[in-house]
Design a protein around this motif. Structure first.
Motif, mmCIF file in Angstrom:
data_model
loop_
_atom_site.group_PDB
_atom_site.id
_atom_site.type_symbol
_atom_site.label_atom_id
_atom_site.label_comp_id
_atom_site.label_asym_id
_atom_site.label_seq_id
_atom_site.Cartn_x
_atom_site.Cartn_y
_atom_site.Cartn_z
ATOM 1 N N VAL A 156 0.854 -1.191 0.000
ATOM 2 C CA VAL A 156 0.000 0.000 0.000
ATOM 3 C C VAL A 156 0.892 1.244 0.000
ATOM 4 O O VAL A 156 1.723 1.408 0.901
ATOM 5 N N PRO A 157 0.757 2.106 -0.998
ATOM 6 C CA PRO A 157 1.607 3.300 -1.037
ATOM 7 C C PRO A 157 1.285 4.256 0.113
ATOM 8 O O PRO A 157 0.121 4.565 0.377
ATOM 9 N N VAL A 158 2.323 4.689 0.807
ATOM 10 C CA VAL A 158 2.203 5.668 1.885
ATOM 11 C C VAL A 158 3.330 6.686 1.732
ATOM 12 O O VAL A 158 4.215 6.530 0.876
ATOM 13 N N MET A 159 3.333 7.711 2.552
ATOM 14 C CA MET A 159 4.217 8.841 2.312
ATOM 15 C C MET A 159 5.698 8.573 2.590
ATOM 16 O O MET A 159 6.557 9.355 2.187
ATOM 17 N N ASP A 160 6.021 7.447 3.271
ATOM 18 C CA ASP A 160 7.438 7.117 3.454
ATOM 19 C C ASP A 160 7.859 5.958 2.550
ATOM 20 O O ASP A 160 8.943 5.410 2.695
ATOM 21 N N GLY A 161 6.983 5.556 1.639
ATOM 22 C CA GLY A 161 7.294 4.460 0.737
ATOM 23 C C GLY A 161 6.085 3.572 0.550
ATOM 24 O O GLY A 161 5.141 3.923 -0.153
ATOM 25 N N GLU A 162 6.074 2.411 1.204
ATOM 26 C CA GLU A 162 4.915 1.533 1.122
ATOM 27 C C GLU A 162 4.745 0.744 2.405
ATOM 28 O O GLU A 162 5.719 0.458 3.121
ATOM 29 N N PHE A 163 3.503 0.443 2.714
ATOM 30 C CA PHE A 163 3.143 -0.396 3.846
ATOM 31 C C PHE A 163 2.882 -1.790 3.321
ATOM 32 O O PHE A 163 2.033 -1.981 2.443
ATOM 33 N N VAL A 164 3.612 -2.773 3.824
ATOM 34 C CA VAL A 164 3.453 -4.157 3.397
ATOM 35 C C VAL A 164 2.710 -4.931 4.483
ATOM 36 O O VAL A 164 3.077 -4.859 5.670
ATOM 37 N N ALA A 165 1.665 -5.652 4.077
ATOM 38 C CA ALA A 165 0.880 -6.433 5.023
ATOM 39 C C ALA A 165 0.505 -7.767 4.406
ATOM 40 O O ALA A 165 0.054 -7.825 3.253
ATOM 41 N N GLN A 166 0.705 -8.828 5.146
ATOM 42 C CA GLN A 166 0.241 -10.138 4.707
ATOM 43 C C GLN A 166 -1.278 -10.107 4.628
ATOM 44 O O GLN A 166 -1.944 -9.423 5.400
ATOM 45 N N GLU A 167 -1.853 -10.831 3.680
ATOM 46 C CA GLU A 167 -3.292 -10.728 3.444
ATOM 47 C C GLU A 167 -4.117 -11.207 4.635
ATOM 48 O O GLU A 167 -5.119 -10.578 5.006
ATOM 49 N N THR A 168 -3.731 -12.323 5.248
ATOM 50 C CA THR A 168 -4.510 -12.874 6.356
ATOM 51 C C THR A 168 -3.585 -13.306 7.485
ATOM 52 O O THR A 168 -2.370 -13.426 7.313
ATOM 53 N N THR A 169 -4.180 -13.548 8.638
ATOM 54 C CA THR A 169 -3.455 -14.115 9.779
ATOM 55 C C THR A 169 -4.291 -15.240 10.375
ATOM 56 O O THR A 169 -5.525 -15.112 10.475
ATOM 57 N N PRO A 170 -3.699 -16.356 10.750
ATOM 58 C CA PRO A 170 -4.467 -17.472 11.303
ATOM 59 C C PRO A 170 -4.950 -17.214 12.726
ATOM 60 O O PRO A 170 -4.259 -16.562 13.524
ATOM 61 N N VAL A 171 -6.105 -17.746 13.045
ATOM 62 C CA VAL A 171 -6.671 -17.700 14.390
ATOM 63 C C VAL A 171 -6.688 -19.107 14.970
ATOM 64 O O VAL A 171 -7.066 -20.069 14.282
#
Length: 296
Positions: A138-153
């Motif tokens: 995700v583009p943000v003002m310091d570069g990009e925010f990286v996030a894994q799509e899901t997390t296990p419960v």
């Protein structure tokens, strides 16, 4: 004279849990995000979830090769946990300079992590699949925010606890702090209250119908002689509690064991007189941690 271990048990209950790995340019910024994301998360009674920092992560322990922290989050249902994860990551990790977030568990029922947060990118977001796992950029003002799509419960255990009954405030705090230090060396557990310690221990129910929990009057020194069933004699001037949430029953038991050992090592010379636990006659949950079984 040795510290008395009460013949009682801590009564805990089932929860849903996940682990998140928060990384950043350096540990300082990872910690800022982790502290914010686990804030206001002491008790599901009013906070929606219980959460805390599990441990620091070196660069060789994270997916992106940067330093970070592991945090554990617990809620009473998978639906509530999903809501809490999305809100906390969106408001406290996405917003924090240089951070990224990844799942810290391999298996479990998936809930959204970056899956919905990607829309903050307003159409500029991009996805990449690595090793069968989808990540969002995700583009943000310091570069990009990286996030894994899901997390296990996974299934977790909430509400393991110890009560430290001491001569005075200094002694109770010293015992609780020693126990917190010992417990935080262990994996798979967090202590959700400030500093790992809670002074407002509660019992199930109240004389006021609208309240599901109220002060644990049996362990309040100022109510000695007034409460219907006080657990304190005249020597006890202060009681502190530690609450433990864990990814398994064994993890909670291990934390309680080292906490007891830390208190016993301080001893009555340090002002700790008894160690007890909160059990509510089976009203709270199915996990019963008997103190005498946790002591050598």
């Amino acid at each position: 004279m040795t510290v008395l271990i009460d013949d009682t048990f801590a009564e805990a209950f089932p929860m849903k849990a996940t682990r998140l790995l928060i990384t950043a340019h350096n540990l300082t910024w990872a910690r800022h995000a982790a502290v914010a994301a686990t804030g206001f998360a002491t008790s599901v009674i009013a906070c929606g979830c219980e959460a805390g920092i599990e441990r620091e992560l070196s660069a060789d322990e994270t997916p992106d090769g940067r330093p970070g922290l592991a945090v554990l989050l617990f809620a009473m249902s998978g639906k509530e946990l999903a809501k809490q994860v999305e809100r906390r990551v969106g408001q406290c990790v996405l917003t924090c300079p240089t951070t990224a977030v990844f799942a810290g568990l391999r298996e479990g029922e998936p809930i959204a992590l970056g899956k919905n947060l990607r829309f903050f990118g307003d159409g500029w977001q991009q996805s990449k699949v690595i090793g069968g796992v989808r990540y969002w950029r995700v583009p943000v003002m310091d570069g990009e925010f990286v996030a894994q799509e899901t997390t296990p419960v996974v299934k977790g255990v909430g509400g393991g606890n110890l009560l430290f009954l001491a001569r005075d405030t200094d002694a109770a705090l010293a015992a609780a702090e020693a126990a917190v230090t010992a417990m935080r060396r262990l994996p798979d557990v967090v202590l959700p209250f400030p500093g790992g310690v809670v002074r407002s221990g509660s019992k199930v129910g109240s004389r006021y119908p609208a309240l599901m929990a109220s002060t644990n009057d049996a362990f309040c020194p100022t109510l000695r002689g007034l409460a219907r069933r006080s657990e304190l004699d005249e020597r006890i001037g202060c009681v502190m509690e530690i609450v433990i949430d864990g990814l398994s029953e064994a993890a909670v038991a291990a934390a309680m064991r080292v906490g007891i050992e830390a208190g016993v090592a301080l001893g009555t010379a340090g002002g700790l007189l008894r160690i007890s636990a909160g059990n509510y006659g089976g009203k709270l949950g199915p996990f019963h941690f008997h103190l005498h079984r946790l002591t050598p």
